[in-house]
Enzyme design. Structure first.
Site, short mmCIF file in Angstrom:
data_model
loop_
_atom_site.label_atom_id
_atom_site.label_comp_id
_atom_site.label_asym_id
_atom_site.label_seq_id
_atom_site.Cartn_x
_atom_site.Cartn_y
_atom_site.Cartn_z
N ASN A 176 0.88 -1.17 0.00
CA ASN A 176 0.00 0.00 0.00
C ASN A 176 0.92 1.22 0.00
O ASN A 176 1.44 1.61 1.05
CB ASN A 176 -0.88 -0.06 1.26
N LYS A 179 3.15 0.77 3.25
CA LYS A 179 2.73 -0.24 4.23
C LYS A 179 2.78 -1.58 3.53
O LYS A 179 2.40 -1.67 2.36
CB LYS A 179 1.29 0.01 4.67
N ARG A 213 -2.48 -2.12 -3.53
CA ARG A 213 -3.69 -1.33 -3.34
C ARG A 213 -3.61 -0.14 -4.30
O ARG A 213 -2.63 0.62 -4.26
CB ARG A 213 -3.77 -0.81 -1.92
N HIS A 245 -12.74 2.73 -0.14
CA HIS A 245 -12.74 1.69 0.91
C HIS A 245 -13.37 0.39 0.39
O HIS A 245 -13.90 -0.40 1.16
CB HIS A 245 -13.55 2.10 2.15
N GLY A 281 -13.43 4.75 10.26
CA GLY A 281 -12.04 4.91 10.71
C GLY A 281 -11.74 6.38 10.73
O GLY A 281 -12.64 7.19 10.97
N GLY A 324 -10.84 7.94 8.02
CA GLY A 324 -11.76 8.14 6.90
C GLY A 324 -12.99 7.28 7.17
O GLY A 324 -12.86 6.26 7.84
N ARG A 352 -12.19 15.28 7.54
CA ARG A 352 -12.97 15.68 6.35
C ARG A 352 -14.41 16.00 6.73
O ARG A 352 -15.00 15.32 7.55
CB ARG A 352 -12.97 14.56 5.31
N MET A 369 -11.50 9.40 18.33
CA MET A 369 -12.78 9.19 19.02
C MET A 369 -12.58 8.88 20.51
O MET A 369 -13.43 9.22 21.34
CB MET A 369 -13.55 8.07 18.31
N GLY A 396 -11.42 1.44 12.77
CA GLY A 396 -11.00 1.87 14.11
C GLY A 396 -12.11 2.31 15.05
O GLY A 396 -12.21 1.82 16.18
N VAL A 397 -12.99 3.18 14.60
CA VAL A 397 -14.09 3.65 15.44
C VAL A 397 -15.18 2.57 15.52
O VAL A 397 -15.65 2.22 16.61
CB VAL A 397 -14.69 4.97 14.88
N GLU A 412 -15.08 -0.62 15.18
CA GLU A 412 -14.74 -1.84 15.91
C GLU A 412 -14.56 -1.60 17.40
O GLU A 412 -14.67 -2.54 18.20
CB GLU A 412 -13.43 -2.43 15.35
N GLU A 423 -8.21 -5.29 5.17
CA GLU A 423 -8.03 -4.92 3.76
C GLU A 423 -6.85 -5.66 3.14
O GLU A 423 -6.89 -6.04 1.97
CB GLU A 423 -7.87 -3.40 3.64
P1 AMP Z 1 -8.59 3.55 11.22
O1 AMP Z 1 -8.55 4.67 10.22
O2 AMP Z 1 -9.55 2.46 10.84
O3 AMP Z 1 -7.23 3.04 11.61
O4 AMP Z 1 -9.21 4.19 12.55
C1 AMP Z 1 -8.50 5.12 13.32
C2 AMP Z 1 -9.43 5.78 14.30
O5 AMP Z 1 -10.07 4.81 15.12
C3 AMP Z 1 -8.73 6.69 15.31
O6 AMP Z 1 -8.55 7.98 14.79
C4 AMP Z 1 -9.68 6.70 16.48
O7 AMP Z 1 -10.62 7.75 16.31
C5 AMP Z 1 -10.44 5.40 16.36
N1 AMP Z 1 -10.16 4.46 17.45
C6 AMP Z 1 -9.14 3.59 17.53
N2 AMP Z 1 -9.20 2.89 18.69
C7 AMP Z 1 -10.31 3.34 19.35
C8 AMP Z 1 -10.93 3.02 20.61
N3 AMP Z 1 -10.45 2.10 21.43
N4 AMP Z 1 -12.05 3.71 20.93
C9 AMP Z 1 -12.56 4.64 20.11
N5 AMP Z 1 -12.02 4.98 18.93
C10 AMP Z 1 -10.92 4.34 18.54
#
Ligand code: AMP
Length: 410
Positions: free
Chosen positions: A10, A17, A93, A182, A212, A214, A243, A285, A332-333, A335, A386
């Site tokens: 990626n 990555k 990717r 995505h 996430g 994004g 964004r 978050m 991230g958010v 999950e 992914e």
């Molecule tokens: P991603 O782009 O999928 O890697 O998601 C990253 C985002 O997930 C971070 O900016 C956080 O806002 C959120 N995140 C990660 N871990 C947690 C957690 N334990 N609780 C709430 N939000 C989280």
């Protein structure tokens, strides 16, 4: 073809990555990240999964070529070298595949040229992806290299969802339409959700919420995307980390005419300084929830705006699909943030949607249901993957073709 390993790359403008997977059992052999390529403070972090012990290098890595060579050295140190006959293919990717790349595609010179032709609609991403592909091809010219496009899963959207209601001739001339992004995540998660429900993907209708940094939502009918929230670029749709998501396009005219801002300044404002960070100064978050719990009004408003938008998309996609079997949270958010999941479906019992507070509070890496037993519409958490999806699509393609690398022109 004898090997079963796939290297997933990626490539960003200043980062790469990577993951090396063994597709005989979908296991991960190594993963890592090269950051700040082209700067004095470049960094490579490499983790062989056999030991789980990471190694780091710092110091200047001048370009993607040097980055990939450094990755190859690290892999060789673990007995996983890129010259191994075990390596079957490299999967890349690629963010933008336009309208025509509907499937993962073995890269030849014509494919490279088409990805290049799409640069005007993906100026930030496609050039970096191309650099990664060219570098990897130079390193292993004999090996099949496969492009897996973020947009491909969304190419099944009907014209009614993919077109903006703007002058057709102008739109076509500039290839303006809703492409969505995505896609590997929406594909993987919608399929995994069907598996979680014990049903075939063709039988189920799913709303996928990829939340996430994004964020995007998609409506998936019988395994095929029929609508998604990101559009010409990843700016449209949900409120994201930095964004804005949806905004009246006239905001842009207003900022230019009345605010005296340049197009580039407005671009930066909407892509990098808006969303959660623009609303409350934080885009993580976890931090926002901490502030909300302490009674911070600004963080509360940011959270409420985020949830309001999310709820609107759940409602919209419910209407688009007509029948919904599951709403699924990922990234991230999605999950990790139980309060986001609870708030997004709060007060939607009449639509058959609810979460069970105890199930919602459980943390874990496995796909799981968080709706009450017997719920009409299941609510689920399905961790996205992914890299595995890119590796799976890459391997399926080269395996089925019994493949040889195409000739290279330049
Ligand atoms: P991603 O782009 O999928 O890697 O998601 C990253 C985002 O997930 C971070 O900016 C956080 O806002 C959120 N995140 C990660 N871990 C947690 C957690 N334990 N609780 C709430 N939000 C989280």
């Amino acid at each position: 073809m004898t090997g079963t390993r796939v290297l997933v790359l990626n490539s960003g403008s200043s980062s790469v990555k990577y993951q090396l997977l063994d597709m005989s059992d979908s296991s991960r052999l190594a993963q890592g990240l090269v950051e700040r390529i082209g700067e004095q403070t470049s960094r490579l972090k490499h983790t062989p999964l056999a030991t789980g012990e990471s190694r780091e290098r710092s110091g200047p890595i001048h370009d993607h070529d040097a980055a990939l060579k450094a990755v190859a050295e690290e892999l060789a140190q673990d007995g996983l070298g890129l010259d191994s006959p075990e390596l079957a293919a490299i999967g890349h990717r690629v963010v933008h595949g336009g309208k025509h790349f509907t499937e993962p595609t073995v890269i030849d010179d014509a494919v490279l040229a088409e990805i290049e032709r799409l640069i005007p609609v993906a100026p930030l991403h496609n050039p970096a992806n191309l650099t990664g592909i060219r570098t990897a091809r130079a390193l292993r010219p004999d090996l099949p290299q496969v492009a897996v496009f973020d947009t491909a899963f969304h190419t099944t959207m009907p014209e009614s969802a993919a077109r903006y209601a703007i002058d057709v001739k102008t739109a076509d001339e500039h290839r303006i339409r809703r492409y969505g992004f995505h896609g590997t995540s929406h594909a993987y998660v919608s399929r995994a959700t069907a598996a979680l429900l014990g049903r075939a993907p063709e039988e189920v209708n799913v709303i996928v919420l990829h939340l996430g940094n994004g964020a995007s939502a998609s409506a998936v009918r019988g395994g095929k995307c029929v609508d998604t929230s990101m559009g010409l670029t990843p700016l449209e749709g949900l409120v994201m980390g930095t964004r804005s998501g949806d905004a009246d396009p006239a905001v842009i005219f207003h900022l230019a005419r009345v605010g005296g801002m340049s197009i580039d300044e407005i671009d930066t404002l909407l892509n990098k300084k808006s969303g959660l960070i623009g609303l409350c100064g934080d885009n993580d978050m976890r931090e926002i929830r901490r502030r909300v719990d302490e009674g911070d009004e600004q963080a509360k408003l940011a959270f409420d705006i985020y949830i309001h938008r999310l709820k609107k998309y759940i409602g919209a996609y419910y209407a688009v699909l007509g029948r919904v079997d599951a709403v699924v949270f990922t990234a991230g958010v999605g999950e990790n943030a139980a309060p986001v999941r609870a708030a997004a479906v709060a007060d939607l019992e009449t639509l058959g949607l609810a979460v069970d507070d105890e199930l919602n509070a459980v943390r874990g890496d496995e796909p799981r249901l968080i709706s009450p037993a017997g719920a009409r519409v299941k609510v689920a958490v399905v961790p996205t993957d992914e890299e595995l999806e890119i590796a799976t699509q890459t391997y399926a393609l080269v395996e089925s073709n019994g493949y040889a690398a195409p000739p290279q022109g330049n």
